[in-house]
Design a protein around this motif. Sequence first.
Motif, PDB file in Angstrom:
ATOM      1  N   ALA A  13       0.637  -1.140   0.127  1.00  0.00           N
ATOM      2  CA  ALA A  13      -0.096  -0.003  -0.068  1.00  0.00           C
ATOM      3  C   ALA A  13       0.911   1.150  -0.009  1.00  0.00           C
ATOM      4  N   ASN A  36       6.632   7.846  23.138  1.00  0.00           N
ATOM      5  CA  ASN A  36       5.675   6.826  23.253  1.00  0.00           C
ATOM      6  C   ASN A  36       5.895   6.313  24.872  1.00  0.00           C
ATOM      7  N   GLN A  37       6.490   6.891  25.554  1.00  0.00           N
ATOM      8  CA  GLN A  37       6.623   6.833  26.889  1.00  0.00           C
ATOM      9  C   GLN A  37       7.030   5.506  27.398  1.00  0.00           C
ATOM     10  N   LYS A  39       9.356   2.960  29.151  1.00  0.00           N
ATOM     11  CA  LYS A  39      10.227   2.935  30.066  1.00  0.00           C
ATOM     12  C   LYS A  39      11.645   2.590  29.666  1.00  0.00           C
ATOM     13  N   LYS A  66       2.361   9.743  24.353  1.00  0.00           N
ATOM     14  CA  LYS A  66       1.154   8.838  23.893  1.00  0.00           C
ATOM     15  C   LYS A  66       0.735   8.212  25.233  1.00  0.00           C
ATOM     16  N   VAL A  67      -0.559   8.105  25.342  1.00  0.00           N
ATOM     17  CA  VAL A  67      -1.138   7.543  26.241  1.00  0.00           C
ATOM     18  C   VAL A  67      -1.114   6.061  26.083  1.00  0.00           C
ATOM     19  N   ASN A  68      -1.268   5.541  24.911  1.00  0.00           N
ATOM     20  CA  ASN A  68      -1.121   4.033  24.640  1.00  0.00           C
ATOM     21  C   ASN A  68       0.232   3.762  24.012  1.00  0.00           C
ATOM     22  N   THR A  69       1.421   3.523  24.893  1.00  0.00           N
ATOM     23  CA  THR A  69       2.553   3.301  24.309  1.00  0.00           C
ATOM     24  C   THR A  69       2.793   2.316  23.044  1.00  0.00           C
ATOM     25  N   TRP A  70       1.858   1.491  23.104  1.00  0.00           N
ATOM     26  CA  TRP A  70       2.038   0.305  22.039  1.00  0.00           C
ATOM     27  C   TRP A  70       1.186   0.742  20.639  1.00  0.00           C
ATOM     28  N   ALA A  71       0.300   1.700  20.645  1.00  0.00           N
ATOM     29  CA  ALA A  71      -0.288   1.756  19.561  1.00  0.00           C
ATOM     30  C   ALA A  71      -0.163   3.305  18.789  1.00  0.00           C
ATOM     31  N   PRO A  72      -0.478   3.515  17.567  1.00  0.00           N
ATOM     32  CA  PRO A  72      -0.061   4.493  17.083  1.00  0.00           C
ATOM     33  C   PRO A  72      -1.022   5.869  17.511  1.00  0.00           C
ATOM     34  N   ALA A  94      11.243   0.750  23.124  1.00  0.00           N
ATOM     35  CA  ALA A  94      10.546  -0.885  22.890  1.00  0.00           C
ATOM     36  C   ALA A  94      11.392  -1.632  23.738  1.00  0.00           C
TER      37      ALA A  94
ATOM     38  N   ASN B  99      -4.393  -3.478  16.036  1.00  0.00           N
ATOM     39  CA  ASN B  99      -2.896  -3.089  16.282  1.00  0.00           C
ATOM     40  C   ASN B  99      -1.987  -4.019  15.687  1.00  0.00           C
ATOM     41  N   MET B 295      -1.500   3.472  32.312  1.00  0.00           N
ATOM     42  CA  MET B 295      -2.019   2.194  32.298  1.00  0.00           C
ATOM     43  C   MET B 295      -1.302   1.592  33.731  1.00  0.00           C
TER      44      MET B 295
END
Lengths: 94, 357
Positions: A13, A36-37, A39, A66-72, A94, B99, B295
């Motif tokens: 794509a 992405n916060q 640690k 980002k509130v959700n580290t693991w998602a866009p 990561a 995701n 979280m």
Amino acid sequence: MTLRLLDPTGSVATIERGEERKLESLTGKRVGFVFNQHKSALAFWKALERAVEGKFQPSAAHRLYKVNTWAPAPKEEVDQLTRKTDYALVGMGA
Amino acid sequence: MHLAARIHEARDMLTAVEYCYEQKWTDGLPVVPPTEEAVERILAYLQRDPQEVVGVIAPRDGVATIETIAINCVMAGCKPEYAPLVVATIEAIAEERFNLNGVQTTTHGCAPLAMVSGPAVKTLGFNTRECAFGHGCRASATIGRAVRLVLWNIGGGYPGEPCKTTQGHPGYYSFCIAEDAENNPWEPLHVERGFKAEDTTVTVAAVEGPRLIGSSAGYGPAEDVIYILADAIAALGSPQISGGDMVLVLSPMAARNLANAGYSKARVKSEIQRLATRPVREVRHRQSIVETHPMHWNKIADPNDDDARVPFVREAANLIVLVAGGWGSGGAFCSLCAGWGARRSHPVHKRVEFPAT
């Protein structure tokens, strides 16, 4: 008898990209920090932000942590940051 | 039939198998060479436009069309009638809430588990009894395999670069299970999630490999069974420390034990939620996400109170409960597939669209 095999990988794509402009200098420009916060990168990211702010003296700094580290990051938040900044640093631990 | 895929040639079947390895079209196991004839057989069954886009598969952002999915179905050894389930699974994993980019590239060891529920479990011959997660059944083995080949070939999910899972697990080859309707004392998963009884659905969740739990349901009371299941979930090394979704597969004996004691599925979940906790004094040993993170467990338990309990099941809905497996002996072995942790990937449910007959 020769076998005809179909390639299973398909196409990739593509995304339409808008016109890009090159910054002659980062000094005094508005910076965005997208982090992405994670640690593992916390200390590094703080140090990087300090270094960038010290060296380039941005006229404004905007942060998207980002509130959700693991998602866009949500698209609306990214769009908002894009409007408010001249360049952005994106950091992912990561 | 017009097909878009690039054509490769091989002089015979053995050469073709080796050619697939050379092209990096497989992750180590041999594949069925995807000949035009075999792919067209699946496409003819599906009765859909081969160029219809089903989803974009991260991290390569490969375009999964009906045609490319059919090619990978052939390589996996699927019968044509399995293909609608593979298509539904790919639709599910391509949804943003799943995701997939994160699932494919994380250092964690989660893989998409396809859970089939509904009448097609029986008509397609899934094994829902002994070795429900494992070998011995073409339907679950090849459907799970086709999904992995899509992730590999279209998604570019290669270990090392870009996929960083440190351990992976055997479910990376094939990861599919079907619900045992006959031995399920409660409503099936698809009905619980709002689908009609006559529908067949695929639920996809990003989870670790199954961890066996000796529930002792053949020996002990329901309260003990629940206690053991909850204990298995509340492990310090588990990503469930930050909540998120997980899959609990109850053996028929364990499900029967609980149902006979008056437990509904909802009550099973709420009781496990109540019991799957650890005290702060123990949870403190597990360094995970940064303390300021929204979280982090310190948002739901007082970090200064050693006796405060940290729940590993944040919401009862985070527990996906299936019934499958052999009857077994009194140990009544169940399985827990822990998830990836809080809000990193959300399960997706899809109704399977079978072609009109």
